[in-house]
Scaffold this active site. Structure first.
Site, PDB file in Angstrom:
ATOM      1  N   GLU A  45      -4.399  -4.980   6.236  1.00 35.31           N
ATOM      2  CA  GLU A  45      -3.639  -4.309   7.293  1.00 35.31           C
ATOM      3  C   GLU A  45      -4.183  -2.896   7.386  1.00 35.31           C
ATOM      4  O   GLU A  45      -4.536  -2.299   6.355  1.00 35.31           O
ATOM      5  CB  GLU A  45      -2.154  -4.290   6.905  1.00 35.31           C
ATOM      6  CG  GLU A  45      -1.209  -3.732   7.939  1.00 35.31           C
ATOM      7  CD  GLU A  45      -0.912  -2.240   7.816  1.00 35.31           C
ATOM      8  OE1 GLU A  45      -0.153  -1.733   8.650  1.00 35.31           O
ATOM      9  OE2 GLU A  45      -1.422  -1.567   6.876  1.00 35.31           O
ATOM     10  N   LYS A  52      -0.764   2.744  15.917  1.00 35.28           N
ATOM     11  CA  LYS A  52       0.161   3.864  15.705  1.00 35.28           C
ATOM     12  C   LYS A  52       0.279   4.703  16.966  1.00 35.28           C
ATOM     13  O   LYS A  52       1.359   5.181  17.286  1.00 35.28           O
ATOM     14  CB  LYS A  52      -0.349   4.748  14.558  1.00 35.28           C
ATOM     15  CG  LYS A  52      -0.213   4.121  13.179  1.00 35.28           C
ATOM     16  CD  LYS A  52       1.239   3.975  12.774  1.00 35.28           C
ATOM     17  CE  LYS A  52       1.388   3.571  11.307  1.00 35.28           C
ATOM     18  NZ  LYS A  52       2.767   3.104  11.011  1.00 35.28           N
TER      19      LYS A  52
HETATM   20  O1  G3P Z   1       2.442  -3.058   8.990  1.00 38.96           O
HETATM   21  C1  G3P Z   1       3.364  -2.852   7.996  1.00 38.96           C
HETATM   22  C2  G3P Z   1       3.435  -1.436   7.510  1.00 38.96           C
HETATM   23  O2  G3P Z   1       2.136  -0.944   7.376  1.00 38.96           O
HETATM   24  C3  G3P Z   1       4.228  -0.547   8.405  1.00 38.96           C
HETATM   25  O3  G3P Z   1       4.503   0.708   7.850  1.00 38.96           O
HETATM   26  O4  G3P Z   1       4.171   3.133   7.639  1.00 38.96           O
HETATM   27  O5  G3P Z   1       2.933   1.597   6.173  1.00 38.96           O
HETATM   28  O6  G3P Z   1       2.352   1.768   8.581  1.00 38.96           O
HETATM   29  P1  G3P Z   1       3.440   1.846   7.542  1.00 38.96           P
HETATM   30 CA    CA Z   2       0.673   0.203   8.741  1.00 41.68          CA
END
Ligand code: G3P
Ligand code: CA
Length: 220
Positions: A33, A97
């Site tokens: 991810e 984002k």
């Molecule tokens: O995609 C899941 C997770 O990554 C979401 O939160 O803040 O780590 O991007 P964050």
């Molecule tokens: Ca993330």
């Protein structure tokens, strides 16, 4: 069930770096991810925050004011660079984002699918900005979508149905047997984040999720 390295192998190596992505695969992850922002010259780059201040040493400022060359100098990868190193059949969860990066991400995915370097089945685009997902569902229904939520899994599932998303990507504390059953009923996958402790990993597995996003792929 997929084992997905969060920002690579964030528990072991600096997040959202090439080293971190390679480490995740080395530790047995099925996929990774990563987070996407847009540079001043319109490139999709891989970084979590809108500024470089937290993650990049000796640099500060907003990514939207950096060129892709500036990013390269300080070790921030582009999405395209990640496509190039992705192992065959690996899964890639691209989290948008900055909504302004949406069209660039869609274009890059299309381009690399056409080149045969990636496949639609191996890529999931997720976002907390649900309008991004609505837009993507209109411009390219082949792109798999994940509705992110850390607050309300019911609303996430309802929106996923509406836009025919592939998955709901929910914070693990929101997991319930009812959510899993409802998602199954509608052929929507349940991916969960960010699950790090052995107890929480066991819990998520027992719930029957389709993917666990973790800083520690070696624990899943
Ligand atoms: O995609 C899941 C997770 O990554 C979401 O939160 O803040 O780590 O991007 P964050
Ligand atoms: Ca993330």
């Amino acid at each position: 069930m997929l084992n997905i390295g969060h920002r690579g192998a964030k528990g072991h190596v600096a997040e959202n770096t090439m080293e971190s992505f390679l480490k995740a695969f080395e530790l047995g992850a099925d996929g990774i991810e990563l987070d996407i922002h847009l540079t001043a010259d319109g490139e999709a780059v891989v970084i979590h925050d809108e500024t470089v201040d937290r993650t990049i040493k000796n640099a500060s400022g907003f990514i939207k004011d950096f060129t892709v060359a500036d990013c390269s100098k300080v070790g921030i990868p582009t999405l395209v660079e990640v496509f190039h190193v992705l192992p065959e059949d690996a899964f890639l969860n691209i989290e948008i984002k900055n909504p302004e990066a949406t069209l660039v991400v869609a274009d890059e995915i299309e381009k690399f699918v056409r080149l045969g370097e990636i496949h639609y089945e191996n890529v999931l685009v997720s976002s907390f900005h649900w309008e991004v997902l609505g837009k993507l569902s209109q411009i390219n229904p082949d792109i798999r979508l994940g509705v992110l939520s850390e607050e309300n899994s019911k609303e996430a599932l309802a929106f996923a149905k509406e836009i025919e998303a592939y998955s709901v990507n929910v914070w693990f504390e929101l997991l319930t047997p009812e959510l899993i059953a409802l998602a199954r009923q509608h052929q929507i996958q349940v991916h969960t984040f960010t699950v790090n402790s052995p107890e929480d990993i066991t819990f998520a597995k027992k719930m029957g999720v389709d993917a666990i996003i973790t800083d520690y792929p070696d624990r899943v």
